[in-house]
Design a protein around this motif. Sequence first.
Motif, PDB file in Angstrom:
ATOM      1  N   ALA A   1       0.303  16.866   2.671  1.00 36.49           N
ATOM      2  CA  ALA A   1      -1.189  17.043   2.843  1.00 36.49           C
ATOM      3  C   ALA A   1      -1.990  16.953   1.511  1.00 36.49           C
ATOM      4  O   ALA A   1      -3.062  16.479   1.544  1.00 36.49           O
ATOM      5  N   GLU A   2      -1.363  17.637   0.483  1.00 34.36           N
ATOM      6  CA  GLU A   2      -1.931  17.739  -0.811  1.00 34.36           C
ATOM      7  C   GLU A   2      -2.498  16.271  -1.335  1.00 34.36           C
ATOM      8  O   GLU A   2      -3.407  15.932  -1.911  1.00 34.36           O
ATOM      9  N   VAL A   3      -1.325  15.411  -1.524  1.00 38.17           N
ATOM     10  CA  VAL A   3      -1.287  14.288  -2.044  1.00 38.17           C
ATOM     11  C   VAL A   3      -2.250  13.353  -1.103  1.00 38.17           C
ATOM     12  O   VAL A   3      -3.086  12.460  -1.769  1.00 38.17           O
ATOM     13  N   VAL A   4      -2.080  13.170   0.285  1.00 35.77           N
ATOM     14  CA  VAL A   4      -2.928  12.342   1.106  1.00 35.77           C
ATOM     15  C   VAL A   4      -4.342  12.844   0.704  1.00 35.77           C
ATOM     16  O   VAL A   4      -5.236  11.891   0.692  1.00 35.77           O
ATOM     17  N   LEU A   5      -4.735  14.213   0.824  1.00 37.04           N
ATOM     18  CA  LEU A   5      -6.042  14.555   0.485  1.00 37.04           C
ATOM     19  C   LEU A   5      -6.494  14.017  -0.696  1.00 37.04           C
ATOM     20  O   LEU A   5      -7.900  13.896  -0.821  1.00 37.04           O
ATOM     21  N   ARG A   6      -5.799  14.278  -1.911  1.00 40.42           N
ATOM     22  CA  ARG A   6      -6.146  13.835  -3.223  1.00 40.42           C
ATOM     23  C   ARG A   6      -6.609  12.481  -3.049  1.00 40.42           C
ATOM     24  O   ARG A   6      -7.601  11.809  -3.930  1.00 40.42           O
ATOM     25  N   HIS A   7      -5.808  11.522  -2.444  1.00 40.62           N
ATOM     26  CA  HIS A   7      -5.907   9.959  -2.347  1.00 40.62           C
ATOM     27  C   HIS A   7      -7.269   9.678  -1.693  1.00 40.62           C
ATOM     28  O   HIS A   7      -8.033   8.988  -2.084  1.00 40.62           O
ATOM     29  N   ILE A   8      -7.354  10.499  -0.379  1.00 39.64           N
ATOM     30  CA  ILE A   8      -8.450  10.267   0.127  1.00 39.64           C
ATOM     31  C   ILE A   8      -9.901  10.626  -0.513  1.00 39.64           C
ATOM     32  O   ILE A   8     -10.857   9.995  -0.812  1.00 39.64           O
ATOM     33  N   ARG A   9      -9.728  11.746  -1.589  1.00 40.73           N
ATOM     34  CA  ARG A   9     -11.056  11.925  -2.395  1.00 40.73           C
ATOM     35  C   ARG A   9     -11.277  11.317  -3.349  1.00 40.73           C
ATOM     36  O   ARG A   9     -12.487  10.794  -3.669  1.00 40.73           O
ATOM     37  N   GLU A  10      -9.981  10.501  -4.156  1.00 36.24           N
ATOM     38  CA  GLU A  10     -10.362   9.816  -5.346  1.00 36.24           C
ATOM     39  C   GLU A  10     -10.449   8.212  -4.791  1.00 36.24           C
ATOM     40  O   GLU A  10     -10.473   7.349  -5.755  1.00 36.24           O
ATOM     41  N   GLY A  11     -10.540   7.734  -3.456  1.00 33.14           N
ATOM     42  CA  GLY A  11     -10.684   6.493  -2.766  1.00 33.14           C
ATOM     43  C   GLY A  11      -9.398   5.835  -2.940  1.00 33.14           C
ATOM     44  O   GLY A  11      -9.367   4.750  -2.800  1.00 33.14           O
ATOM     45  N   GLY A  12      -8.325   6.409  -2.855  1.00 33.21           N
ATOM     46  CA  GLY A  12      -6.982   5.550  -2.916  1.00 33.21           C
ATOM     47  C   GLY A  12      -6.819   5.544  -1.395  1.00 33.21           C
ATOM     48  O   GLY A  12      -7.388   5.760  -0.335  1.00 33.21           O
ATOM     49  N   THR A  13      -5.372   4.755  -1.083  1.00 36.55           N
ATOM     50  CA  THR A  13      -5.116   4.616   0.231  1.00 36.55           C
ATOM     51  C   THR A  13      -3.981   5.387   0.739  1.00 36.55           C
ATOM     52  O   THR A  13      -3.266   5.910  -0.202  1.00 36.55           O
ATOM     53  N   GLN A  14      -3.884   5.589   2.002  1.00 33.82           N
ATOM     54  CA  GLN A  14      -2.793   6.681   2.658  1.00 33.82           C
ATOM     55  C   GLN A  14      -1.582   5.904   2.300  1.00 33.82           C
ATOM     56  O   GLN A  14      -0.727   6.762   1.964  1.00 33.82           O
ATOM     57  N   LEU A  15      -1.252   4.818   2.224  1.00 39.10           N
ATOM     58  CA  LEU A  15      -0.016   4.100   1.811  1.00 39.10           C
ATOM     59  C   LEU A  15       0.300   4.495   0.419  1.00 39.10           C
ATOM     60  O   LEU A  15       1.521   4.776   0.316  1.00 39.10           O
ATOM     61  N   GLN A  16      -0.649   4.456  -0.266  1.00 35.25           N
ATOM     62  CA  GLN A  16      -0.359   4.936  -1.825  1.00 35.25           C
ATOM     63  C   GLN A  16       0.173   6.229  -1.814  1.00 35.25           C
ATOM     64  O   GLN A  16       1.180   6.720  -2.515  1.00 35.25           O
ATOM     65  N   ALA A  17      -0.560   7.116  -0.796  1.00 33.04           N
ATOM     66  CA  ALA A  17      -0.041   8.510  -0.723  1.00 33.04           C
ATOM     67  C   ALA A  17       1.245   8.808  -0.359  1.00 33.04           C
ATOM     68  O   ALA A  17       2.167   9.482  -0.665  1.00 33.04           O
ATOM     69  N   PHE A  18       1.722   8.026   0.611  1.00 34.63           N
ATOM     70  CA  PHE A  18       2.932   8.021   1.540  1.00 34.63           C
ATOM     71  C   PHE A  18       3.885   7.586   0.532  1.00 34.63           C
ATOM     72  O   PHE A  18       5.117   8.180   0.423  1.00 34.63           O
ATOM     73  N   GLU A  19       3.548   6.538  -0.210  1.00 34.99           N
ATOM     74  CA  GLU A  19       4.807   6.118  -1.234  1.00 34.99           C
ATOM     75  C   GLU A  19       5.153   7.096  -2.447  1.00 34.99           C
ATOM     76  O   GLU A  19       6.023   7.275  -2.896  1.00 34.99           O
ATOM     77  N   GLU A  20       3.682   7.871  -2.920  1.00 33.86           N
ATOM     78  CA  GLU A  20       4.090   8.647  -3.697  1.00 33.86           C
ATOM     79  C   GLU A  20       4.793  10.010  -3.339  1.00 33.86           C
ATOM     80  O   GLU A  20       5.898  10.448  -4.218  1.00 33.86           O
ATOM     81  N   VAL A  21       4.508  10.528  -2.283  1.00 33.71           N
ATOM     82  CA  VAL A  21       5.270  11.490  -1.465  1.00 33.71           C
ATOM     83  C   VAL A  21       6.665  11.033  -1.184  1.00 33.71           C
ATOM     84  O   VAL A  21       7.756  11.965  -1.578  1.00 33.71           O
ATOM     85  N   GLY A  22       6.832   9.974  -0.764  1.00 30.02           N
ATOM     86  CA  GLY A  22       8.346   9.552  -0.427  1.00 30.02           C
ATOM     87  C   GLY A  22       9.125   9.663  -1.851  1.00 30.02           C
ATOM     88  O   GLY A  22      10.207   9.998  -1.715  1.00 30.02           O
TER      89      GLY A  22
END
Length: 208
Positions: A18-39
């Motif tokens: 949740a933290e990583v996805v919300l950060r990517h949303i806030r900073e204009g990133g994509t959810q795919l980038q967030a999923f890869e980072e968490v992965g």
Amino acid sequence: MSPTRQDAWSQDEDLLLAEVVLRHIREGGTQLQAFEEVGKQLSRTAAACGFRWNSYVRKQYKSGIELAKKQRKELKKQEVPNEEPYQIEPVIQEQVQTKAVNEGERITFSAVIHFLESLNKQAEGSSGIEEERKRSVEKIKELEKKTYYLAAENERLSKNLKAIEEDYRSLIEIMERARKMVVLQDEDRQQKVKFQMDKNGNLERVEK
């Protein structure tokens, strides 16, 4: 009890996702980038992280998602395009020449030195402002992170409160039905009982 699945998600892993996805949303990133980072951090595939987010975690952070989107819009409004690096010498020459022409003077070495010193002071001042800005940005990010957690906790507590209120209403209804049943049974027993007078003039209880 069935054994815990090896691929089951823990609460800490859900929080990280949740933290990583919300950060990517806030900073204009994509959810795919967030999923890869968490992965990478959890040794899971991006697809597994995406499935977990869409099937469970996203529902727990609806208010946090809205807040992140709103903050992303605010950040876009506040963004100022970085000034492109410029050539010092042409700028110095142009400004010194302009000053000399305006004042009717020749360009002297001392004038150039004086101008460079003033530029250096301005640069030092800008450096201090930039450091202060970075500290402020870090503090804002930390506060935003706490806000996400508080929003999620508030949402969870609201759901729990709603469930408790529903259970309370159900309990009241059950108690009310039980009370009515007791009253009806008492009335029924009273109706089945009558009294009659015996030979000695005393009342005796007689079942109907």
